[in-house]
Design a protein around this motif. Structure first.
Motif, PDB file in Angstrom:
ATOM      1  N   UNK A 176       0.805  -1.198   0.102  1.00  0.00           N
ATOM      2  CA  UNK A 176      -0.036   0.106   0.312  1.00  0.00           C
ATOM      3  C   UNK A 176       0.981   1.228  -0.094  1.00  0.00           C
ATOM      4  N   UNK A 177       0.551   2.199  -0.913  1.00  0.00           N
ATOM      5  CA  UNK A 177       1.462   3.379  -0.843  1.00  0.00           C
ATOM      6  C   UNK A 177       1.178   3.905   0.385  1.00  0.00           C
TER       7      UNK A 177
ATOM      8  N   UNK E  10      -3.135   7.425  -2.950  1.00  0.00           N
ATOM      9  CA  UNK E  10      -2.559   7.104  -1.668  1.00  0.00           C
ATOM     10  C   UNK E  10      -3.452   7.767  -0.507  1.00  0.00           C
ATOM     11  N   UNK E  11      -3.217   7.084   0.680  1.00  0.00           N
ATOM     12  CA  UNK E  11      -4.277   7.565   1.654  1.00  0.00           C
ATOM     13  C   UNK E  11      -3.571   9.033   2.431  1.00  0.00           C
ATOM     14  N   UNK E  12      -2.265   8.795   2.404  1.00  0.00           N
ATOM     15  CA  UNK E  12      -1.538   9.979   3.011  1.00  0.00           C
ATOM     16  C   UNK E  12      -1.990  10.133   4.383  1.00  0.00           C
ATOM     17  N   UNK E  19       6.310   8.708   0.350  1.00  0.00           N
ATOM     18  CA  UNK E  19       5.210   9.324  -0.740  1.00  0.00           C
ATOM     19  C   UNK E  19       6.053  10.251  -1.776  1.00  0.00           C
TER      20      UNK E  19
END
Lengths: 177, 177, 177, 177, 177, 177
Positions: A176-177, E10-12, E19
């Motif tokens: 997952x990023x 991405x969820x960041x 990232x």
């Protein structure tokens, strides 16, 4: 004479021989059967890899494979509804009228009973072997699963590259990023 | 003089003596209390067996049982909202205006604080015993639970066959079609 | 003896004397009345200017104004549901159980009748005068509307600057960006 | 040889002879047809009086009435989706795979074309007469409509008291509480 | 010459150096990059503490911090959609058109591949260290996390009291009413 | 010194010179501007023909065309939310924090004012000419509209065959099945 019409509900992820056995048995008792495809809005998750449309196709082909009269059943996708206490009414809204429910699931039984439906537990089959989860696990682990499902289901899943889809969905999301 | 009005939020699955104790205590501090029934859209799940309407009934009857002034509270069902950061505004929209929040739940506290509400942790009670989950477990295991809830709640749950509902919902879904 | 409980459904945009007259009349026939606030999720639109919480407040204050027994009614916000054929089940889920429906609206009547409820048309009142739409129009045109609503409703709407809200909402959106 | 499969989309409020004519014609060109029942979540509105389940029943009975091969079609309810640009993907998800779209509706045509489907305008019929709206209006006005729909549809609508439902839904909501 | 445009999702939660490294690397290959902020509707949960708006701010500030050309990227919040098989179409609808997808997540890869997009696994970085979950855990346990994120991210999270938010959200809900 | 950040909300169906004029003017007063694209979930309707992604593209290209500093604005799609009284909180959740709202729309103004934001009516422009509706009508009627929009918008709409899309969407649905 008024036709008798029943309903069964399954997720069919994927269709397996247990499903087909139940449908065949139930059709000996009643004139028409509604085959409701539950959680129709889900797909591409580990527990629900196939779309509603793919599941409609698998059910239809499996019933043709054993020459079930196509005028004796309806295949209807049923999306989930957030409020369980509305679920039986929701099913009723999406399907032709029915008066018998076949289910071995205590929640489904209760929801229909609280809505005054007659509920019957369908005849048993070997649930350890004929289980969507078991079959999905066998696919992931490259074990033999073809004998657990109708021929047409086996062929269909291979055609749509379903095994790789299930393997991809089963991966821990380490990337997952 | 302007009335002071507060709010507490609970799921009331089911109402128990801890709830009633808090409501009674809080009502000594303020003029009116909004009793918000959270996750109102849920029912017939293991953690949320009762409908919002059933929970409204249980709360109302329990407060009548101990002669709380019926003009001192509002009972309002609050459905969940997917976005937590909108939840406090959502509650505000569904209820009469309030200026004090009573909650011991860190998430509820934070959501109201970030919306500039004054939040108070309500006086403690025995949370190990008075817990919805504990009471539901006792029902499933046929243990004694009647002394943990108001008399009217006990009677109501029996009337609606609530114990069997909870038992049905707790069954592993081994029979899933 | 079992209590009789009925339900009426209104949008209460805003509460007016017609509403109060019906509630008073119906409460002479039954023990308890559920006052369901329809389209609870709507507010700040020309037809639905007030939030559910504001409408709860107006109803409660109006019933206190004429000394209705606060143990004889429930005020419950009911959000809309997209599927009309689920609406009666949805109302049932959110409210204490009831056995009589009071409604003069043909759709509401039909939806409850198709769900096997007994439906009664409540006694008539002057619907031309006592109409939410008429009252909102009078507010927009600075006509006299105070005599059409309970005193507490009039006071409440002024307190929350409700007249300007309705005027703002009624403007043609000529300035849309 | 690979089967050819097409789709048509209609609301079937109610089924009429124009629908049946198109289905019959299209089935001469392809092996299988998906009959998608649009706006499946709607019912009990003036434009959408019948539930998805009632519409499934009407379509099925009408096709049996003229002895269409039951293995040549699928009847699938399709709920609306708020975002039009997702609609074609949404239909695809709920149905067996198809490669031809039959539609005379410019929006439906565009949405499928933008998703790279081949779209054909189905052969014309008398759309002034065979129109759901016209038929609903005739019901309201007690005009003759039976010759515009299949016999089974006429019988079904009478059985479920459909004419009164449509009349109730058409009433101006003058009695709104 | 036509610009090449890619997308990463991405969820960041929160932005971290991994990232930024990926974004920088990918921008060497293409002209413009869409930075899609996934699960945009979530916030104030243990896994998704920050709102979409806070995540937009963190991404923007981090890219300015290292002087990325502001005309080379778009930052777009993408809410989840319940049906995975619609997700790629949903992303497409909310963003400028793109022809390359960068993702190491097997589900994201599969969903785009099934929609005929070219998918590339972005160059690796140290995923054990640069992981949203690890960083949130370090915050909860008062361990050092500042070196894992851009300076501006560190400063922003402190400004909005983000560490206490995450700590509050991580508490077991022992105090649930 | 703390940056000042404002917000404007538009549907941009399509971008026109009036939008650009306002953005340019507002950017003289503040450091950063959030350009919120309203009704982001809508597309392919007569009033909302373009997807959110297409509108993001048009806005971005139009601002580049006149050399607006790309670090001075954010372009954020905002889907509608059914409850108007949550809308301002919803916008806040999806965007970087802001302290000034620029809007000439009375509903938008009111919703932000009720949430304690400072609201300014942006400087006027010729709203009769520069209006999304007028421009869409001119497209349908093959009138001249190119001078009303930025060059890049004109070019973009032609590239995506936008004029035919709008024409298709405008057709009366006479051909509805």
């Amino acid at each position: 004479m008024k036709k008798s019409r029943g309903i069964i509900v399954g997720r069919f992820q994927p269709v397996h021989n247990g499903h087909i056995q139940i449908i065949r048995n139930v059709l000996e008792e009643i004139d028409e059967l509604i085959i409701a495809i539950g959680s129709a809005q889900l797909s591409h998750t580990p527990k629900n890899p196939f779309t509603a449309g793919e599941r409609v196709t698998m059910v239809k082909e499996a019933l043709n494979e054993i020459n079930i009269n196509p005028n004796s059943y309806y295949i209807i996708p049923i999306p989930d509804i957030s409020n369980h206490s509305l679920w039986a009414s929701h099913v009723k809204t999406l399907t032709p009228s029915f008066n018998k429910v076949y289910s071995g699931n205590p929640l489904v039984q209760r929801l229909f009973i609280e809505n005054n439906y007659e509920v019957t537990t369908p005849p048993l089959y070997n649930r350890t072997e004929y289980s969507g989860r078991e079959i999905r696990n066998k696919m992931i682990n490259d074990e033999k699963w073809d004998i657990l499902v109708p021929n047409t289901t086996y062929k269909f899943i291979r055609e749509i590259d379903g095994i790789n889809r299930i393997k991809d969905l089963s991966q821990k999301e380490i990337n997952e990023l």
